[in-house]
Write a protein that holds these residues in place. Structure first.
Motif, mmCIF file in Angstrom:
data_model
loop_
_atom_site.group_PDB
_atom_site.id
_atom_site.type_symbol
_atom_site.label_atom_id
_atom_site.label_comp_id
_atom_site.label_asym_id
_atom_site.label_seq_id
_atom_site.Cartn_x
_atom_site.Cartn_y
_atom_site.Cartn_z
ATOM 1 N N LEU A 207 -23.781 2.141 9.205
ATOM 2 C CA LEU A 207 -22.382 1.731 9.276
ATOM 3 C C LEU A 207 -22.264 0.213 9.202
ATOM 4 O O LEU A 207 -22.866 -0.509 9.997
ATOM 5 N N VAL A 208 -21.470 -0.282 8.243
ATOM 6 C CA VAL A 208 -21.300 -1.733 8.088
ATOM 7 C C VAL A 208 -19.831 -2.158 8.097
ATOM 8 O O VAL A 208 -19.526 -3.349 8.126
ATOM 9 N N GLY A 209 -18.917 -1.187 8.066
ATOM 10 C CA GLY A 209 -17.509 -1.566 8.047
ATOM 11 C C GLY A 209 -16.601 -0.359 7.971
ATOM 12 O O GLY A 209 -17.040 0.786 8.084
ATOM 13 N N ILE A 210 -15.333 -0.632 7.782
ATOM 14 C CA ILE A 210 -14.347 0.428 7.603
ATOM 15 C C ILE A 210 -13.310 -0.042 6.591
ATOM 16 O O ILE A 210 -12.961 -1.231 6.542
ATOM 17 N N LEU A 211 -12.855 0.875 5.767
ATOM 18 C CA LEU A 211 -11.820 0.575 4.780
ATOM 19 C C LEU A 211 -10.642 1.499 5.038
ATOM 20 O O LEU A 211 -10.806 2.719 5.102
ATOM 21 N N THR A 212 -9.452 0.928 5.202
ATOM 22 C CA THR A 212 -8.256 1.725 5.453
ATOM 23 C C THR A 212 -7.218 1.477 4.361
ATOM 24 O O THR A 212 -7.328 0.530 3.576
ATOM 25 N N LYS A 213 -6.213 2.318 4.347
ATOM 26 C CA LYS A 213 -5.120 2.115 3.393
ATOM 27 C C LYS A 213 -4.413 0.790 3.657
ATOM 28 O O LYS A 213 -3.909 0.153 2.731
ATOM 29 N N SER A 214 -4.391 0.376 4.913
ATOM 30 C CA SER A 214 -3.769 -0.907 5.250
ATOM 31 C C SER A 214 -4.499 -2.055 4.566
ATOM 32 O O SER A 214 -3.872 -3.023 4.113
ATOM 33 N N ASP A 215 -5.822 -1.961 4.480
ATOM 34 C CA ASP A 215 -6.607 -2.999 3.804
ATOM 35 C C ASP A 215 -6.258 -3.059 2.318
ATOM 36 O O ASP A 215 -6.203 -4.136 1.719
ATOM 37 N N ILE A 216 -6.019 -1.895 1.735
ATOM 38 C CA ILE A 216 -5.664 -1.831 0.314
ATOM 39 C C ILE A 216 -4.269 -2.397 0.081
ATOM 40 O O ILE A 216 -4.024 -3.121 -0.888
ATOM 41 N N VAL A 217 -3.352 -2.093 0.998
ATOM 42 C CA VAL A 217 -1.984 -2.615 0.894
ATOM 43 C C VAL A 217 -1.987 -4.142 0.968
ATOM 44 O O VAL A 217 -1.231 -4.815 0.258
ATOM 45 N N LYS A 218 -2.849 -4.697 1.815
ATOM 46 C CA LYS A 218 -2.931 -6.156 1.936
ATOM 47 C C LYS A 218 -3.297 -6.795 0.605
ATOM 48 O O LYS A 218 -2.821 -7.884 0.272
ATOM 49 N N GLU A 219 -4.145 -6.116 -0.164
ATOM 50 C CA GLU A 219 -4.525 -6.633 -1.479
ATOM 51 C C GLU A 219 -3.321 -6.645 -2.419
ATOM 52 O O GLU A 219 -3.134 -7.588 -3.198
ATOM 53 N N LEU A 220 -2.486 -5.625 -2.324
ATOM 54 C CA LEU A 220 -1.293 -5.555 -3.173
ATOM 55 C C LEU A 220 -0.244 -6.588 -2.763
ATOM 56 O O LEU A 220 0.635 -6.934 -3.549
ATOM 57 N N ALA A 221 -0.348 -7.060 -1.521
ATOM 58 C CA ALA A 221 0.630 -8.033 -1.025
ATOM 59 C C ALA A 221 0.320 -9.455 -1.477
ATOM 60 O O ALA A 221 1.171 -10.345 -1.385
ATOM 61 N N GLU A 222 -0.901 -9.666 -1.953
ATOM 62 C CA GLU A 222 -1.315 -11.028 -2.341
ATOM 63 C C GLU A 222 -0.636 -11.480 -3.632
ATOM 64 O O GLU A 222 -0.344 -10.676 -4.495
#
Length: 284
Positions: A269-284
């Motif tokens: 285990l090295v991390g976690i990816l959530t839909k919120s993380d993906i949304v942040k990319e779309l907000a840039e």
């Protein structure tokens, strides 16, 4: 394709709704029956609030000894409701979600009546339906993790969810993800009476003292006292490699109806990816 030019009119979906006098118990049944994570509260066709699985879990703890059947949807009406119109842009919607840490934006008509909703899932799906730049999971994943062990008490896991304002706790053993617990695991369709009767209030008080749990934990959910994380966690969690593509991650989330993926490298285990993380990319 530049997603910034997209309008959210392409993404709007119809929500499940309840009235302001719908009870919390009935709302819970509706969530489970329709396999959704939230419902919109409406009055005279206008949206006045939202109830999520997380809201229900938190409210149960806040009740103390008050009966759960006394709580109604109108108790969840927020001070502010986040809304947009269908001609708003995808980026505008993503920025609103990121800024206010929300997973849903309500779409209203000119007269403020409910037209629909746009969720993080709807925004994440853009990576599947539009030709966007390829992005590695490692770029968007979170590396600061809140985890627990299979033998940790369920109440301790619930406390982590509430304390850190997160939606899931990864259960790990020897640095490998073996399970995951979300708020949905704390919203059962029906609380078995034999479980409710199994928790001795004195034991709960002693447990709280030893573990440092908040006072509110010794009430409506005290029936969970005898159980450990391994008893309610979803086993064999779906994972994604850190060097995998975001498109693959979104595909897995959609296929399995989940909002987050443990990220692994060489099975660790090295991390976690959530839909919120993906949304942040779309907000840039």
């Amino acid at each position: 394709m530049d997603f910034k030019s997209l309008k959210i009119s392409e993404l709007v979906t119809a929500p499940i709704t309840v009235g302001p006098n719908t009870t919390l118990l009935k709302t819970r049944e509706i969530l489970l029956k329709n396999k959704v994570k939230r419902v919109v509260i409406i009055e005279k066709k206008k949206p006045i609030g939202v109830i999520t699985e997380k809201d229900i879990a938190k409210k149960i703890y806040e009740l103390g000894t008050a009966p759960i059947k006394s709580v109604k949807a109108k108790n969840f009406i927020p001070k502010r409701l986040f809304t947009l119109t269908r001609d708003s842009s995808v980026q505008e919607c993503a920025k609103m979600m990121k800024k206010h840490r929300i997973s849903l934006v309500i779409i209203v008509n000119q007269d403020k009546t409910l037209e629909g909703i746009v969720t993080e899932t709807d925004l994440a799906r853009i990576f599947l339906t539009k030709k966007l730049e390829s992005i590695k999971v490692s770029k968007l994943m979170q590396t600061k993790l809140i985890t627990a062990e299979p033998s940790d008490p369920v109440l301790l896991v619930e406390n982590l969810l509430l304390k850190y304002g997160i939606s899931r706790v990864i259960i790990k053993r020897n640095q490998k993800p073996v399970g995951i617990i979300t708020f949905r695991d704390f919203v059962p369709a029906k609380i078995p009476q034999w479980i409710a009767d199994s928790a001795d209030p004195r034991e709960v008080q002693e447990y709280k003292f030893k573990k440092g749990l908040e006072e509110s934990h010794g009430n409506q959910m005290s029936y969970l006292f005898p159980f450990n994380a391994t008893d309610i966690m979803s086993t064999n969690p779906i994972t994604i490699e850190s060097e995998g593509e975001i498109k693959k991650a979104v595909t897995l989330m959609m296929k399995h109806n989940i909002s987050g993926l443990p990220v692994v490298k060489n099975s660790k285990l090295v991390g976690i990816l959530t839909k919120s993380d993906i949304v942040k990319e779309l907000a840039e």
